[in-house]
Write a protein that holds these residues in place. Sequence first.
Motif, PDB file in Angstrom:
ATOM      1  N   ALA A 194      58.727 -27.795  14.352  1.00 44.66           N
ATOM      2  CA  ALA A 194      59.252 -28.287  15.631  1.00 44.66           C
ATOM      3  C   ALA A 194      58.322 -29.340  16.220  1.00 44.66           C
ATOM      4  O   ALA A 194      58.768 -30.373  16.732  1.00 44.66           O
ATOM      5  CB  ALA A 194      59.426 -27.126  16.607  1.00 44.66           C
ATOM      6  N   ALA A 195      57.015 -29.089  16.137  1.00 45.84           N
ATOM      7  CA  ALA A 195      56.041 -30.046  16.674  1.00 45.84           C
ATOM      8  C   ALA A 195      56.103 -31.371  15.925  1.00 45.84           C
ATOM      9  O   ALA A 195      55.964 -32.448  16.530  1.00 45.84           O
ATOM     10  CB  ALA A 195      54.631 -29.460  16.604  1.00 45.84           C
ATOM     11  N   LEU A 196      56.338 -31.319  14.610  1.00 49.50           N
ATOM     12  CA  LEU A 196      56.446 -32.548  13.826  1.00 49.50           C
ATOM     13  C   LEU A 196      57.696 -33.333  14.214  1.00 49.50           C
ATOM     14  O   LEU A 196      57.650 -34.560  14.374  1.00 49.50           O
ATOM     15  CB  LEU A 196      56.467 -32.222  12.335  1.00 49.50           C
ATOM     16  N   VAL A 197      58.826 -32.622  14.367  1.00 51.27           N
ATOM     17  CA  VAL A 197      60.053 -33.300  14.797  1.00 51.27           C
ATOM     18  C   VAL A 197      59.847 -33.927  16.168  1.00 51.27           C
ATOM     19  O   VAL A 197      60.250 -35.072  16.421  1.00 51.27           O
ATOM     20  CB  VAL A 197      61.239 -32.317  14.830  1.00 51.27           C
ATOM     21  N   ASN A 198      59.174 -33.205  17.057  1.00 54.49           N
ATOM     22  CA  ASN A 198      58.994 -33.678  18.428  1.00 54.49           C
ATOM     23  C   ASN A 198      57.966 -34.799  18.561  1.00 54.49           C
ATOM     24  O   ASN A 198      57.821 -35.377  19.645  1.00 54.49           O
ATOM     25  CB  ASN A 198      58.617 -32.507  19.341  1.00 54.49           C
ATOM     26  N   ARG A 199      57.290 -35.131  17.477  1.00 58.41           N
ATOM     27  CA  ARG A 199      56.429 -36.320  17.477  1.00 58.41           C
ATOM     28  C   ARG A 199      57.263 -37.590  17.347  1.00 58.41           C
ATOM     29  O   ARG A 199      56.772 -38.691  17.594  1.00 58.41           O
ATOM     30  CB  ARG A 199      55.402 -36.242  16.344  1.00 58.41           C
ATOM     31  N   ASN A 200      58.510 -37.431  16.946  1.00 63.95           N
ATOM     32  CA  ASN A 200      59.413 -38.568  16.804  1.00 63.95           C
ATOM     33  C   ASN A 200      60.134 -38.829  18.127  1.00 63.95           C
ATOM     34  O   ASN A 200      60.156 -37.984  19.021  1.00 63.95           O
ATOM     35  CB  ASN A 200      60.430 -38.292  15.697  1.00 63.95           C
ATOM     36  N   ALA A 201      60.735 -39.999  18.232  1.00 58.55           N
ATOM     37  CA  ALA A 201      61.455 -40.355  19.450  1.00 58.55           C
ATOM     38  C   ALA A 201      62.667 -39.436  19.601  1.00 58.55           C
ATOM     39  O   ALA A 201      63.553 -39.422  18.742  1.00 58.55           O
ATOM     40  CB  ALA A 201      61.897 -41.813  19.385  1.00 58.55           C
ATOM     41  N   PRO A 202      62.743 -38.660  20.686  1.00 54.83           N
ATOM     42  CA  PRO A 202      63.785 -37.634  20.796  1.00 54.83           C
ATOM     43  C   PRO A 202      65.207 -38.176  20.805  1.00 54.83           C
ATOM     44  O   PRO A 202      66.112 -37.564  20.229  1.00 54.83           O
ATOM     45  CB  PRO A 202      63.437 -36.925  22.106  1.00 54.83           C
ATOM     46  N   LEU A 203      65.438 -39.317  21.444  1.00 52.29           N
ATOM     47  CA  LEU A 203      66.789 -39.866  21.460  1.00 52.29           C
ATOM     48  C   LEU A 203      67.179 -40.407  20.090  1.00 52.29           C
ATOM     49  O   LEU A 203      68.336 -40.313  19.681  1.00 52.29           O
ATOM     50  CB  LEU A 203      66.909 -40.957  22.531  1.00 52.29           C
ATOM     51  N   ALA A 204      66.205 -40.945  19.382  1.00 50.26           N
ATOM     52  CA  ALA A 204      66.467 -41.406  18.018  1.00 50.26           C
ATOM     53  C   ALA A 204      66.776 -40.227  17.102  1.00 50.26           C
ATOM     54  O   ALA A 204      67.655 -40.311  16.230  1.00 50.26           O
ATOM     55  CB  ALA A 204      65.272 -42.193  17.484  1.00 50.26           C
ATOM     56  N   VAL A 205      66.078 -39.107  17.301  1.00 51.83           N
ATOM     57  CA  VAL A 205      66.352 -37.895  16.529  1.00 51.83           C
ATOM     58  C   VAL A 205      67.783 -37.426  16.795  1.00 51.83           C
ATOM     59  O   VAL A 205      68.540 -37.117  15.869  1.00 51.83           O
ATOM     60  CB  VAL A 205      65.341 -36.787  16.871  1.00 51.83           C
ATOM     61  N   ARG A 206      68.167 -37.403  18.061  1.00 55.34           N
ATOM     62  CA  ARG A 206      69.507 -36.925  18.409  1.00 55.34           C
ATOM     63  C   ARG A 206      70.582 -37.852  17.855  1.00 55.34           C
ATOM     64  O   ARG A 206      71.602 -37.396  17.316  1.00 55.34           O
ATOM     65  CB  ARG A 206      69.639 -36.804  19.927  1.00 55.34           C
ATOM     66  N   GLY A 207      70.377 -39.150  17.972  1.00 56.25           N
ATOM     67  CA  GLY A 207      71.349 -40.098  17.448  1.00 56.25           C
ATOM     68  C   GLY A 207      71.487 -40.003  15.945  1.00 56.25           C
ATOM     69  O   GLY A 207      72.597 -40.086  15.396  1.00 56.25           O
ATOM     70  N   THR A 208      70.363 -39.818  15.251  1.00 55.05           N
ATOM     71  CA  THR A 208      70.383 -39.677  13.795  1.00 55.05           C
ATOM     72  C   THR A 208      71.114 -38.400  13.394  1.00 55.05           C
ATOM     73  O   THR A 208      71.947 -38.392  12.473  1.00 55.05           O
ATOM     74  CB  THR A 208      68.951 -39.665  13.248  1.00 55.05           C
ATOM     75  N   ARG A 209      70.799 -37.312  14.096  1.00 56.33           N
ATOM     76  CA  ARG A 209      71.466 -36.033  13.827  1.00 56.33           C
ATOM     77  C   ARG A 209      72.968 -36.152  14.028  1.00 56.33           C
ATOM     78  O   ARG A 209      73.764 -35.709  13.186  1.00 56.33           O
ATOM     79  CB  ARG A 209      70.891 -34.963  14.745  1.00 56.33           C
ATOM     80  N   LEU A 210      73.374 -36.753  15.123  1.00 59.34           N
ATOM     81  CA  LEU A 210      74.802 -36.891  15.415  1.00 59.34           C
ATOM     82  C   LEU A 210      75.500 -37.803  14.402  1.00 59.34           C
ATOM     83  O   LEU A 210      76.646 -37.555  14.016  1.00 59.34           O
ATOM     84  CB  LEU A 210      74.996 -37.432  16.835  1.00 59.34           C
ATOM     85  N   ALA A 211      74.815 -38.838  13.974  1.00 59.06           N
ATOM     86  CA  ALA A 211      75.402 -39.741  12.987  1.00 59.06           C
ATOM     87  C   ALA A 211      75.713 -38.999  11.689  1.00 59.06           C
ATOM     88  O   ALA A 211      76.776 -39.181  11.080  1.00 59.06           O
ATOM     89  CB  ALA A 211      74.461 -40.910  12.718  1.00 59.06           C
ATOM     90  N   ILE A 212      74.792 -38.140  11.274  1.00 61.68           N
ATOM     91  CA  ILE A 212      75.007 -37.375  10.041  1.00 61.68           C
ATOM     92  C   ILE A 212      76.082 -36.325  10.252  1.00 61.68           C
ATOM     93  O   ILE A 212      77.028 -36.201   9.459  1.00 61.68           O
ATOM     94  CB  ILE A 212      73.691 -36.731   9.577  1.00 61.68           C
ATOM     95  N   ARG A 213      75.949 -35.552  11.322  1.00 65.51           N
ATOM     96  CA  ARG A 213      76.897 -34.468  11.597  1.00 65.51           C
ATOM     97  C   ARG A 213      78.334 -34.977  11.688  1.00 65.51           C
ATOM     98  O   ARG A 213      79.241 -34.474  11.035  1.00 65.51           O
ATOM     99  CB  ARG A 213      76.528 -33.782  12.902  1.00 65.51           C
TER     100      ARG A 213
END
Length: 267
Positions: A203-222
């Motif tokens: 979780a800490a590694l994921v949260n080192r990334n830009a959170p909105l970019a993470v969400r957008g990437t996740r949504l794009a795949i999903r």
Amino acid sequence: MPYDSIGYEVEGHTATVTLNRPDALNALSPHMITELRAAYAEAENDDRVWLLIVTGTGRAFCTGADVKAIPGDGKVLNERPYLSTYEQWEAPQEGTPPFRTMAKPILTAVNGICCGAGLDWVTTSDIVIASDRATFFDPHVSIGLVAGREVVRLARVLPRSVALRMAIMGKHERMSAARAYELGMISEVVEHDRLLERAHELAALVNRNAPLAVRGTRLAIRKGLDLPLHEAEMLAESFRERVTRTEDALEGPKAFVEKRTPEWRAR
């Protein structure tokens, strides 16, 4: 809000939901389902939270619906009048996170027995890790019930022959964590005593990334998985374009040039 069948804690940018009915092997009662839905909404609406971890206490992660709470006629229990809400017209979700509508990623840490509706976290979460003591199976046909959405989702995650075998073997065969890893159903097997520690490390590694970019990437795949390739590409590009308009999209390149750690604001 206080919960009694689950735990809910926020540390840093991570919320942790813990299924906490160990004497019932974390079986899903109607009350527990209500609390889970409230916890998911709380995490999704809390700007401090960037990622959600789900795990369990005791020797089971989740053994599906609480059979003791099912009426003799087998009908699904609802806290609201029957068919009065949209969710009752949908496939039953039980403890499933609202993965189709929420933006924040979910990491599931399977600590033990995982079966029936417990498999929903395995098939709908974004990252799934498991204790080396975890086992997986679907018991529906062994108690006279059709295996529904659980195995339909499994057939999208596992090879068809493996999903069918699990579905029709019922409680008479269990998949080990090592086998689940080999088949790609989970992404990591962890020593049992380190499971939650490892979940928080990831979780800490994921949260080192830009959170909105993470969400957008996740949504794009999903969302792209349900579309033809070209439409999925265009949807992903629309999410990329939206994120370029945020403060974090400016902060990332600036921090890179200045050779410093980015200060993400989720804005």
